[in-house]
Design a protein around this motif. Structure first.
Motif, mmCIF file in Angstrom:
data_model
loop_
_atom_site.group_PDB
_atom_site.id
_atom_site.type_symbol
_atom_site.label_atom_id
_atom_site.label_comp_id
_atom_site.label_asym_id
_atom_site.label_seq_id
_atom_site.Cartn_x
_atom_site.Cartn_y
_atom_site.Cartn_z
ATOM 1 N N MET A 23 0.809 -1.220 0.000
ATOM 2 C CA MET A 23 0.000 0.000 0.000
ATOM 3 C C MET A 23 0.839 1.265 0.000
ATOM 4 S SD MET A 23 -3.193 -1.044 2.472
ATOM 5 C CE MET A 23 -2.306 -1.894 3.783
ATOM 6 N N CYS A 24 2.167 1.145 0.071
ATOM 7 C CA CYS A 24 2.973 2.367 0.142
ATOM 8 C C CYS A 24 4.109 2.356 -0.866
ATOM 9 C CB CYS A 24 3.463 2.620 1.561
ATOM 10 S SG CYS A 24 4.410 1.288 2.307
ATOM 11 N N SER A 61 5.447 0.599 -5.324
ATOM 12 C CA SER A 61 5.805 1.244 -6.594
ATOM 13 C C SER A 61 7.299 1.529 -6.656
ATOM 14 C CB SER A 61 5.012 2.541 -6.767
ATOM 15 O OG SER A 61 3.630 2.288 -6.849
ATOM 16 N N MET A 109 4.984 8.808 -0.283
ATOM 17 C CA MET A 109 3.708 8.409 -0.885
ATOM 18 C C MET A 109 3.213 9.351 -1.974
ATOM 19 S SD MET A 109 3.219 5.691 0.931
ATOM 20 C CE MET A 109 5.007 5.705 0.810
ATOM 21 N N THR A 152 4.272 7.518 -4.918
ATOM 22 C CA THR A 152 4.041 6.080 -5.064
ATOM 23 C C THR A 152 2.584 5.666 -5.184
ATOM 24 O OG1 THR A 152 3.914 5.632 -2.675
ATOM 25 C CG2 THR A 152 6.109 5.659 -3.668
ATOM 26 N N GLN A 153 1.632 6.574 -4.910
ATOM 27 C CA GLN A 153 0.225 6.175 -4.846
ATOM 28 C C GLN A 153 -0.605 6.819 -5.961
ATOM 29 O OE1 GLN A 153 -0.701 7.128 -0.702
ATOM 30 N NE2 GLN A 153 -0.388 4.991 -0.116
ATOM 31 N N SER A 163 2.582 5.702 -10.952
ATOM 32 C CA SER A 163 3.680 5.848 -10.000
ATOM 33 C C SER A 163 4.959 5.152 -10.457
ATOM 34 C CB SER A 163 3.264 5.304 -8.633
ATOM 35 O OG SER A 163 2.398 6.197 -7.976
ATOM 36 N N THR A 193 -5.605 1.367 -8.931
ATOM 37 C CA THR A 193 -4.269 1.028 -8.439
ATOM 38 C C THR A 193 -3.203 1.433 -9.445
ATOM 39 O OG1 THR A 193 -4.376 -1.202 -9.389
ATOM 40 C CG2 THR A 193 -5.121 -0.945 -7.102
ATOM 41 N N THR A 195 -0.445 -0.811 -6.201
ATOM 42 C CA THR A 195 -0.617 0.015 -5.006
ATOM 43 C C THR A 195 -1.863 0.886 -5.155
ATOM 44 O OG1 THR A 195 1.751 0.097 -4.604
ATOM 45 C CG2 THR A 195 0.434 1.865 -3.650
ATOM 46 N N ALA A 206 -4.268 3.897 -5.488
ATOM 47 C CA ALA A 206 -3.973 5.255 -5.974
ATOM 48 C C ALA A 206 -4.618 6.287 -5.053
ATOM 49 C CB ALA A 206 -4.460 5.409 -7.405
ATOM 50 N N SER A 207 -4.166 6.322 -3.816
ATOM 51 C CA SER A 207 -4.791 7.153 -2.784
ATOM 52 C C SER A 207 -4.421 8.625 -2.882
ATOM 53 C CB SER A 207 -4.399 6.633 -1.401
ATOM 54 O OG SER A 207 -4.785 5.289 -1.234
ATOM 55 N N LYS A 208 -3.474 8.955 -3.754
ATOM 56 C CA LYS A 208 -3.051 10.353 -3.871
ATOM 57 C C LYS A 208 -3.654 11.052 -5.085
ATOM 58 C CE LYS A 208 -0.274 10.831 -0.290
ATOM 59 N NZ LYS A 208 -0.739 9.668 0.460
#
Length: 767
Positions: free
Chosen positions: A193-194, A197, A376, A379-380, A384, A745, A751, A753-755
């Motif tokens: 999750m972090c 990538s 992050m 990476t998110q 990434s 992801t 990962t 794609a929370s960003k």
């Protein structure tokens, strides 16, 4: 004297907002650290415990993975490290009586902050099928329950074994050994999750999925680029290293959608200057649009090539031609792609000005030794991996890998997340690692790849996995698509969590559930072979010992290695080829086996006995040898990607507050960003808010938009006008994880794609 935990959940419906800070640390950080520590531990215990954090004869901070310097301060910890230690060494206790008074339904309605504030778990607890409350259970019965469920599986691949980054090297090695002797590679971990990538990009380009710098390299650098990272909150001790680098003449460029106090000015509480004026860190701030980093580095690469190609630049050293010729592969294809980079597209993707980029280029060309750090923010995203590959291209052009003061520096978040991966916690293990396990232990480990985090959630959702076991962490709160994740967990036959404290994952359960309480880093570990220590690996590949000194929070706790060993004996039975009982009694015997299985750990026990530990080998850094498929460092060429934003929408990044570490919420303030007494806030550029006809202080629902058409809604967020990049917004996780689709992801790494979450703001029904 320590204080009691909160009886009721604090009301968070009216957060207070002030101007954000422009200075990090200083006396306010000291005061806040000591106040939290005193509340959790009392005065005497605070002094005894904090003075052992990150000392050579002490314990490793359970917070971030930033390395310790050779010469350590008496107080070798940061504000958030002090909070992490206080939460673990707290005098508050969660006993069987607590669970008797609180049905699971009640606990499920509480906030993560309230759950965590209740204190340390003291007994193994069991939630029977159809039960309303956890009840105490013996360790023997707990292991029997797990063995019953394991025996009922149609295949070992119906079990999932998750790992948090706090787990020690010894426990992680045993854990993966148990899972593989059982017959599965389903070993997802928080790296998925972090920094997955980072590992994917670096493994392909330089041959090893880790950073290539040591702490001393930062002190020798001419230029340090900090991209997509907020060290003032997430890795505060990094600020001391940046301060020292600045004192040595380094320049710092920070690249981030938000201005962050920690990269503005740092008041080091360890120095007289730090208690007064402090040190300015950032020389150039590039306030980039979310997801625009690949485009930025691509254009910089074009401009470096153009400088070399120009009449004035020929032979000027813009490129390290000798390094490129001897140590790299794929330069011509990369260069052709880079030369096609477009200024207008880059300005659109990044939100930067031409002047910003030209000044960046000037600083890059003036530097002989450059380091790029990231976290992050790089990476998110969906793109990434190509973004980080482009960073590697940027460094390769000028020979900035494999020489002092230069290299790649992905800054890991959790204290042993890198070590866990080194120990084999990976769903896609290398054949050479499995060969070594087979040779050492005499069983044939499975070769088929297992589930990462996202695939594990899908498997649970679809009924393909039935047993979920977590070695630490807070899986439910850390994972994306909260509603989907929680529904998936509830389909499991059994969920098991090895934990020190209560969290939301304990109240979102399978048909049956177990909570297995374990020792913390701060606590003494006594086994049949005497007092034990464990080891960890920091973000720069340094391995050292960690020795707890406090008495355990309860006489009913087991260490993580002991839990794995007893579980393995019960589940695998007499047919196991592994000496589990020997490993439980004496951790040195575990390290002896690690030394024979994992390269770089030869003479493990002898080398880790040194107070400073030892550095793992890193071929690109140590000898400019690149163990890739080509035998060289690989330039790569990929199309430039960046998020496209529909009209009337914002691009949301999820992030931490300053009173938070991963999913652990220490308090309800975000001091540096001016937020107090609440977490449900969304930071929005004032011009964007006016264009969207959203008033400051109003309450909105955040609704994410994804190609599956599913509505994902996070209700009741207070709008805070904030100097973020136009078109971009930010809000805290885990509250906003509900907005991140499970299938959104990163390519290659998978990962979340929370960003880069596309959202619309709708007036809240509570406004």
């Amino acid at each position: 004297m320590a204080t009691k935990p909160p009886k009721d959940d604090p009301v968070q419906d009216a957060p207070q907002v002030a101007e954000p800070k422009h200075v990090a640390a200083g006396l306010p950080a000291v005061g806040h650290s000591l106040r939290i520590a005193r509340q959790q531990m009392g005065v005497k215990r605070t002094a005894l415990t904090l003075l052992r954090v990150n000392q050579k004869d002490g314990f490793d901070c359970p917070g971030c993975a930033w390395p310790e310097p050779e010469h350590r301060h008496t107080a070798e910890f940061c504000e958030n490290g002090a909070k992490a230690v206080a939460e673990e060494a707290t005098l508050r206790r969660v006993t069987p009586e607590f669970f008797a008074a609180h049905p699971v339904a009640d606990l499920a309605g509480r906030s993560g902050y309230w759950l965590g504030q209740q204190g340390r778990l003291t007994h193994p607890m069991y939630l029977p099928e159809g039960g309303e409350r956890y009840e105490p259970v013996t360790w023997e019965r707990a292991f029997d329950i797990i063995a019953e469920e394991a025996a009922a599986l149609a295949s070992p691949d119906e079990a999932v074994f998750y790992t948090s980054g706090r787990t020690s090297n010894e426990a992680a090695f045993l854990y993966q050994l148990f899972a593989r002797e059982l017959g599965t590679n389903n070993l997802p971990d928080c790296s998925n999750m972090c920094h997955e990538s980072s590992g994917s990009a670096l493994s392909e380009t330089i041959g090893i999925g880790k950073g290539s710098v040591l702490l001393e390299d930062l002190y020798r650098a001419d230029l340090i680029i900090v991209a997509g990272q907020n060290p003032g909150t997430n890795h505060p001790r990094m600020l001391s290293a940046l301060e020292q680098a600045k004192a040595g003449g380094a320049k710092i460029i920070s690249i981030n959608p938000l201005p962050e106090a920690g990269l503005g000015r740092f008041k080091n509480p360890q120095t007289p200057k730090g208690l007064t004026s402090g040190a300015a860190l950032t020389d150039l701030f590039l306030q980039i649009r979310i997801g625009g980093d690949q485009a930025l580095f691509r254009l910089l690469n074009k401009l470096i090539l153009a400088e070399h190609d120009s009449a004035s630049g020929a032979g000027s050293g813009a490129l390290d031609e000798a390094f490129i010729g001897e140590h790299t592969h794929g330069f011509e294809e990369f260069a052709e792609t880079a030369r096609a980079a477009d200024w207008d597209e880059t300005l659109t993707a990044t939100g930067l000005t031409r002047t910003d980029i030209e000044e960046t280029l000037r600083m890059v060309l003036a530097s002989e030794r450059t380091i790029v750090c990231w976290a992050m923010g790089l990476t998110q995203h969906k793109h990434s991996v190509p973004t980080i590959r482009e960073v590697v291209n940027f460094l390769l052009l000028r020979g900035n890998i494999g020489r002092p003061g230069a290299g790649v520096c992905p800054v890991r978040g959790h204290s042993n997340v890198q070590g866990d991966r080194t120990m084999g916690i990976f769903e896609r293990p290398a054949p050479a690692f499995l060969d070594a396990l087979e040779k050492e232990f005499g069983f044939a480990p499975p070769r088929e790849h297992g589930f990462d985090v996202v695939r594990a959630i899908r498997a649970l959702r679809d009924g393909e996995a039935k047993l979920f076991f977590a070695m630490g962490g807070n899986f439910v709160s850390a994972s994306p698509d909260t509603d989907v994740t929680e529904a998936a967990m509830r389909r499991a036959r059994l969920t098991v969590h090895v934990s020190t404290k209560l969290n939301r994952s304990h109240v979102v359960t399978g048909a049956r559930a177990l909570i297995l309480p374990t020792l913390g880093r701060t606590e003494r570990d006594l086994q049949g072979g005497g007092e034990q220590f464990v080891t960890v690996e920091d973000s720069m590949g340094m391995v050292h010992a960690s020795r707890g000194r406090l008495a355990p929070a309860s006489g009913h706790l087991l260490s993580e290695p002991a839990i794995v060993c007893r579980l393995a004996r019960r589940v695998l039975g007499a047919s196991s080829k592994v000496p589990w009982e020997e490993f439980e009694q004496d951790y040195a015997t575990i390290r002896d086996r690690i030394a024979r299985v994992i390269p770089g750990f030869e003479n493990f026990n002898t080398r880790v006995a040194r107070p400073e530990g030892f550095t793992l080998p890193h071929a690109p850094r140590d000898e400019r040898r690149f163990p890739t498929a080509t035998g060289k460092a690989n330039f790569t060429a990929a199309p430039v990607e960046y998020p496209r934003l529909p009209e009337g929408r914002l691009l949301l990044q999820t992030l931490r507050s300053h009173d938070q570490y991963n999913t652990t919420i220490y308090g309800l303030d975000d001091r540096y960003r001016g937020i107090r007494n609440g977490r449900r806030v969304v930071l929005v550029n004032a011009e964007d808010a006016r264009a969207l006809k959203v008033a400051e202080g109003s309450y909105v629902d955040l609704v994410s938009e994804w190609r599956d058409g599913v509505e994902r809604r996070a209700p009741g967020f207070r709008v805070v006008f904030y100097p973020t990049t136009r078109g971009c917004a930010a809000a805290y996780y885990p509250e906003t994880n509900v907005l991140v689709p499970l299938d959104a992801t990163a390519d290659t790494s998978n990962t979340p794609a929370s960003k880069s979450v596309v959202v619309r703001l709708e007036q809240s029904a509570t406004d």
